[in-house]
Design an enzyme around this catalytic site. Structure first.
Site, PDB file in Angstrom:
ATOM      1  N   SER A   1       0.822 -45.138  31.304  1.00  0.00           N
ATOM      2  CA  SER A   1      -0.088 -45.458  32.410  1.00  0.00           C
ATOM      3  C   SER A   1       0.694 -45.431  33.705  1.00  0.00           C
ATOM      4  CB  SER A   1      -0.676 -46.860  32.183  1.00  0.00           C
ATOM      5  OG  SER A   1      -1.297 -47.354  33.348  1.00  0.00           O
TER       6      SER A   1
ATOM      7  N   TYR B   1       0.207 -55.753  30.113  1.00  0.00           N
ATOM      8  CA  TYR B   1      -0.118 -54.342  29.909  1.00  0.00           C
ATOM      9  C   TYR B   1       0.923 -53.451  30.578  1.00  0.00           C
ATOM     10  CZ  TYR B   1      -2.781 -49.982  29.776  1.00  0.00           C
ATOM     11  OH  TYR B   1      -3.181 -48.685  29.559  1.00  0.00           O
TER      12      TYR B   1
END
Length: 245
Positions: free
Chosen positions: A153, A166
């Site tokens: 990401s 995350y």
């Protein structure tokens, strides 16, 4: 790579395992892999969703898929070892492994992250991927050219406020990919990571509930990068972080 056009038989004869295959990017990739000739192993925690994907692959009239129900949050190392034994017995090798499943957690200030949320995100996004990859390495080495794709990401390359667990998990994901790529540099195995970018998925909606999702790319739009890395056209590519958009 973003403009890659797979040939009709570009994945013929390949066996590819996809985690989180019941929805979103994983589901779309499973259907695409089947369309281009692969035998797809659908791994996920919700059997009903996996069965729906299985039925869609059956409707294509291609290679029959297989369902492997497994909750990455609760799976033990022995589960992954048993899974590997099953794949070796049924297929003889594994040509592709796609780590698609991820847990978002909660977007809050770092000081407010609950340990239970931290543990859940790290277990799903890091530990489970470590255990699954480690267990599958022997069957990946049995393929002529095997590829493993991790999902990263933008926040796994540049930390961002409130993305806490995350973000940290995606930094770890990229590190894991780089370690493996370096260790297996002179082998038939390759390891890369794809950043899907802003894509119309349930996870994106959870992170940005007020966003107009119709302005986002669909899972179908970002498939070229995945298909490229799964095909033999990418046998010289390893250790790369690739943006699908």
């Amino acid at each position: 790579m973003k403009e890659y056009h797979a040939q009709p038989d570009s994945l013929a004869g390949k066996t590819i395992l996809i985690t989180g295959a019941g929805a979103g990017i994983g589901k779309t990739l499973a259907l695409q892999c089947a369309e281009f000739g692969a035998s797809v192993i659908l791994l996920g925690k919700t059997v009903k969703k996996l069965e729906l994907v299985y039925d869609q692959i059956e409707a294509l009239g291609k290679q029959q898929a297989a369902i492997l129900p497994l909750d990455l949050k609760g799976a033990t190392e022995q589960h992954y070892i048993d899974l590997t034994d099953t794949i070796k017995r049924e297929y003889g090798k594994l040509d592709g492994l796609v780590h698609n499943a991820s847990q978002l957690g909660v977007l809050v200030p770092f000081a407010q992250i609950e340990k239970s949320i931290w543990d859940e995100v790290i277990q799903t996004n890091v530990t489970a991927q470590f255990l699954l990859t480690k267990a599958l390495l022997p069957v990946l080495t049995l393929a002529e050219h095997a590829t493993t794709i991790f999902t990263t990401s933008a926040v796994g390359n540049q930390g961002r406020a409130y993305w806490g667990a995350y973000s940290v998990s995606k930094f770890a994901t990229e590190g894991m990919m780089q370690v493996l790529a370096d260790e297996y540099e002179n082998s038939t195995l390759r390891f890369n990571a794809i950043n899907p970018g802003a894509t119309r998925t349930a996870m994106r909606a959870a992170a940005y509930p007020a966003e107009d999702s119709t302005r986002l790319k669909t899972a179908e739009d970002i498939m070229p990068s995945y298909l490229y890395l799964l095909s033999d056209d990418s046998i010289e590519v390893t250790g790369q972080r690739i943006n699908a958009q």
